[in-house]
Design a protein around this motif. Structure first.
Motif, PDB file in Angstrom:
ATOM      1  N   ARG A   1     -11.928  20.129  -8.867  1.00  0.00           N
ATOM      2  CA  ARG A   1     -11.176  20.214 -10.119  1.00  0.00           C
ATOM      3  C   ARG A   1     -11.192  21.636 -10.681  1.00  0.00           C
ATOM      4  NH1 ARG A   1     -12.058  15.125 -14.040  1.00  0.00           N
ATOM      5  NH2 ARG A   1     -10.388  16.305 -15.045  1.00  0.00           N
TER       6      ARG A   1
ATOM      7  N   THR B   1      -8.620  23.563  -8.806  1.00  0.00           N
ATOM      8  CA  THR B   1      -7.271  23.291  -9.335  1.00  0.00           C
ATOM      9  C   THR B   1      -7.011  24.124 -10.574  1.00  0.00           C
ATOM     10  OG1 THR B   1      -7.258  21.038  -8.461  1.00  0.00           O
ATOM     11  CG2 THR B   1      -5.762  21.510 -10.285  1.00  0.00           C
ATOM     12  N   MET B   2      -8.005  24.200 -11.457  1.00  0.00           N
ATOM     13  CA  MET B   2      -7.872  25.014 -12.663  1.00  0.00           C
ATOM     14  C   MET B   2      -7.692  26.488 -12.310  1.00  0.00           C
ATOM     15  SD  MET B   2     -10.565  25.275 -15.853  1.00  0.00           S
ATOM     16  CE  MET B   2     -10.177  26.229 -17.338  1.00  0.00           C
TER      17      MET B   2
ATOM     18  N   ARG C   1      -4.211  27.143 -11.075  1.00  0.00           N
ATOM     19  CA  ARG C   1      -3.256  27.213 -12.193  1.00  0.00           C
ATOM     20  C   ARG C   1      -3.289  28.599 -12.838  1.00  0.00           C
ATOM     21  NH1 ARG C   1      -1.964  21.651 -13.346  1.00  0.00           N
ATOM     22  NH2 ARG C   1      -3.848  20.352 -13.466  1.00  0.00           N
TER      23      ARG C   1
ATOM     24  N   VAL D   1      -4.025  24.313 -18.533  1.00  0.00           N
ATOM     25  CA  VAL D   1      -5.338  24.923 -18.324  1.00  0.00           C
ATOM     26  C   VAL D   1      -6.287  24.542 -19.458  1.00  0.00           C
ATOM     27  CG1 VAL D   1      -6.594  27.122 -18.206  1.00  0.00           C
ATOM     28  CG2 VAL D   1      -4.483  26.823 -16.911  1.00  0.00           C
TER      29      VAL D   1
ATOM     30  N   ASP E   1      -7.504  21.185 -18.695  1.00  0.00           N
ATOM     31  CA  ASP E   1      -8.506  21.270 -17.629  1.00  0.00           C
ATOM     32  C   ASP E   1      -9.863  21.663 -18.212  1.00  0.00           C
ATOM     33  OD1 ASP E   1      -6.722  20.670 -15.586  1.00  0.00           O
ATOM     34  OD2 ASP E   1      -6.299  22.776 -15.124  1.00  0.00           O
ATOM     35  N   TYR E   2      -9.836  22.673 -19.064  1.00  0.00           N
ATOM     36  CA  TYR E   2     -11.084  23.173 -19.652  1.00  0.00           C
ATOM     37  C   TYR E   2     -11.791  22.075 -20.446  1.00  0.00           C
ATOM     38  CZ  TYR E   2     -14.331  25.715 -22.605  1.00  0.00           C
ATOM     39  OH  TYR E   2     -15.474  26.133 -23.256  1.00  0.00           O
TER      40      TYR E   2
ATOM     41  N   ASP F   1     -11.512  18.803 -20.243  1.00  0.00           N
ATOM     42  CA  ASP F   1     -12.003  17.720 -19.382  1.00  0.00           C
ATOM     43  C   ASP F   1     -13.252  18.151 -18.606  1.00  0.00           C
ATOM     44  OD1 ASP F   1      -9.942  16.123 -20.233  1.00  0.00           O
ATOM     45  OD2 ASP F   1      -8.689  16.438 -18.448  1.00  0.00           O
ATOM     46  N   LEU F   2     -13.181  19.357 -18.029  1.00  0.00           N
ATOM     47  CA  LEU F   2     -14.312  19.820 -17.223  1.00  0.00           C
ATOM     48  C   LEU F   2     -15.535  20.103 -18.093  1.00  0.00           C
ATOM     49  CD1 LEU F   2     -12.394  22.084 -14.706  1.00  0.00           C
ATOM     50  CD2 LEU F   2     -13.939  20.209 -14.083  1.00  0.00           C
TER      51      LEU F   2
ATOM     52  N   GLU G   1     -10.309  29.875 -18.616  1.00  0.00           N
ATOM     53  CA  GLU G   1      -9.527  29.614 -19.826  1.00  0.00           C
ATOM     54  C   GLU G   1      -9.086  30.919 -20.479  1.00  0.00           C
ATOM     55  OE1 GLU G   1      -8.865  28.888 -24.116  1.00  0.00           O
ATOM     56  OE2 GLU G   1     -10.608  29.930 -23.264  1.00  0.00           O
TER      57      GLU G   1
END
Length: 218
Positions: free
Chosen positions: A124, A127-128, A131, A161, A164-165, A167-168, A196
């Motif tokens: 994951r 993936t970030m 992006r 993004v 993503d930040y 969630d992670l 980020e």
């Protein structure tokens, strides 16, 4: 009249050189993002070590471009659009320089993480990272073509993004009963923060391109 024309010719020649240097700096920054991905996701220590020398080149471009922009402002030829372009260049090279710094930071984290097994969240994070690389590339295309529309489209990718930040961060920071050392978790939290910020700087570049073209700040 001839003196004015000569000054204008000199100014335009120097401005084109600065534009070329900004794009060359951008290409170095984009490659730094590729090296950071190889270091972190492919566990390539050689790529991590390359980032140090690479970042020095980026810093050299940054200092030279900033100096060149200041020198351009002292000439008696700039018009309003020129001033807008120079102002935007001085700001966006700072964004590029910061992206390069964050890429190097990711390389340093990758070296520290190397002895540990890959974390389950790494896919994951990759993936970030991809992006973010896409956003940097997109910002450079918008800059190369002075494409305001494409520059502003980057903000849409920034929203992904940011998601993503969030969630992670929840996944990494809220783990319970960790079976091993906490250091890898702390380092990966740093990585997603760096990513980020890379996305934010790429978004800024897109906005600055739009400003160059339209004269309007967003």
């Amino acid at each position: 009249m001839d003196t004015t024309r000569s000054l204008r010719t000199t100014f335009e020649r120097q401005l084109r050189r600065v534009q070329r240097d900004v794009l060359r700096m951008g290409a170095l920054v984009e490659y730094s993002c590729i090296l950071a991905r190889e270091a972190l996701c492919d566990r390539n220590l050689d790529s991590a070590q390359q980032l140090v020398a690479h970042d020095k080149q980026i810093d050299q471009f940054y200092r030279q471009i900033e100096l060149d922009c200041i020198n351009l402002l002292t000439l008696q030829a700039p018009v309003t659009q020129d001033l807008r372009l120079i102002s935007a260049f001085m700001q966006l090279v700072r964004d590029l320089e910061r992206i390069g710094d964050y890429a190097q930071d990711i390389g340093e984290v990758a070296i520290t993480l190397f002895p540990y097994p890959p974390h389950p969240c790494m896919d994951r994070i990759q993936t970030m990272l991809d992006r973010c690389r896409s956003m940097v590339a997109m910002s450079l295309v918008s800059l190369s073509n002075l494409d305001a529309e494409r520059g502003l489209e980057i903000k849409q990718k920034d929203d992904a993004v940011d998601a993503d930040y969030a969630d992670l961060y929840r996944l990494l920071a809220h783990q319970r009963d960790l079976p091993g050392l906490v250091e890898p978790i702390v380092l990966l939290v740093l990585v997603i923060r760096y990513l980020e910020r890379i996305a934010d700087h790429a978004t800024n570049i897109g906005k600055r391109v739009a400003y160059i073209v339209t004269g309007e700040r967003t």
